[in-house]
Design an enzyme around this catalytic site. Sequence first.
Site, PDB file in Angstrom:
ATOM      1  N   LYS A  53      38.564  42.469  45.101  1.00 32.09           N
ATOM      2  CA  LYS A  53      39.676  41.748  44.458  1.00 32.09           C
ATOM      3  C   LYS A  53      40.812  41.568  45.460  1.00 32.09           C
ATOM      4  CE  LYS A  53      38.195  43.230  39.949  1.00 32.09           C
ATOM      5  NZ  LYS A  53      38.226  44.135  38.821  1.00 32.09           N
ATOM      6  N   GLN A  97      41.588  48.684  36.261  1.00 34.24           N
ATOM      7  CA  GLN A  97      40.157  48.719  36.610  1.00 34.24           C
ATOM      8  C   GLN A  97      39.405  49.647  35.649  1.00 34.24           C
ATOM      9  OE1 GLN A  97      38.567  46.811  38.980  1.00 34.24           O
ATOM     10  NE2 GLN A  97      36.706  47.676  38.106  1.00 34.24           N
ATOM     11  N   ASP A 120      42.767  39.772  32.866  1.00 32.25           N
ATOM     12  CA  ASP A 120      41.372  40.063  32.507  1.00 32.25           C
ATOM     13  C   ASP A 120      41.015  39.452  31.147  1.00 32.25           C
ATOM     14  OD1 ASP A 120      39.645  41.275  34.253  1.00 32.25           O
ATOM     15  OD2 ASP A 120      40.352  43.314  33.857  1.00 32.25           O
TER      16      ASP A 120
END
Length: 284
Positions: A53, A97, A120
């Site tokens: 990322k 995460q 997300d």
Amino acid sequence: MAAKILDGKKMSEALRLQISERVAALKQQGITPGLAVILVGNDPASEIYVRNKEKGCAETGIFSTTIHMSGETSQQELEDQIQALNADERFHGILVQLPLPAHLDERKALEKILPEKDVDGFHPVNAGQLLNGHPGVVACTPKGALYMIHQTGIDLTGKEAVVVGRSNIVGKPMAMLLLQENCTVTLCHSRTINLAEHTRRADILVAAVGKAGLIRGDMIKPGAVVIDVGINRIDGKVRGDVAFDEAEQVASWITPVPGGVGRMTITMLLQNTLEAAERSVHAE
Ligand code: NAD
């Protein structure tokens, strides 16, 4: 005839160029899109994902920071960190995460992220907007998968779409996106009786299960578009949920693993971060 390949690597490269250009245009207006990633503990797979990322951000000009928190972090400490990032104008996107260590409440933590910074797309507000047919931030993996389906040029209206897997992060949002595209959608899962009977009807088949080779060639309708979301590590190799060698003899289009949907997921995260930054300009 062998199926045509939906090449996630090539599509990602082209998309990242476009993202870089839009990032550069925003920078000219004095805004640098920013992504903050919170990583709790030392899960090796998560560390690799986070590094990828960071690399994607660097490649496209997005500012990124990873906040490493110890594996003993308390729920309160995690939520305080999220609140601090909510208030930090340098960051248009915040990502926690997953998976979190077992003592932490994932759902509670994700709900603390401001919906407009939830790149997300896991916040209930964003999930709800998708359900209502007014998508806000869409989860990266299904968003990338839909992008790939569109690249086939097939008109999706009225097509039979079958999604295998009903997780909140892939299966359910994927089904909603396909419904939005006017497909007739079937959502299969671990309790589905006679899976093959459903998959054989699919013009668009999406597998998001986590079982290597579950979808065999004889479970696929000739000419179907097959999207393999699965990532399974078998004997040091990465394999999808679809038996690729069999499926490519039957399908019209297919995504490989690796080099398919997985490639697109991070690209969609970059796009979601960029779009969050663009929206922040219009919100001013
Ligand atoms: P999950 O474990 O949360 O969900 C799996 C789903 O599969 C469940 O809904 C379950 O009901 C269903 N299932 C299990 N066994 C089944 C069976 N025999 N028949 C039909 N359905 C069955 O998993 P997830 O997070 O949705 O991920 C699914 C897969 O996609 C995993 O391999 C994961 O690694 C991969 N994944 C890939 C990306 C990417 O970027 N490509 C992103 C997220 C997840």
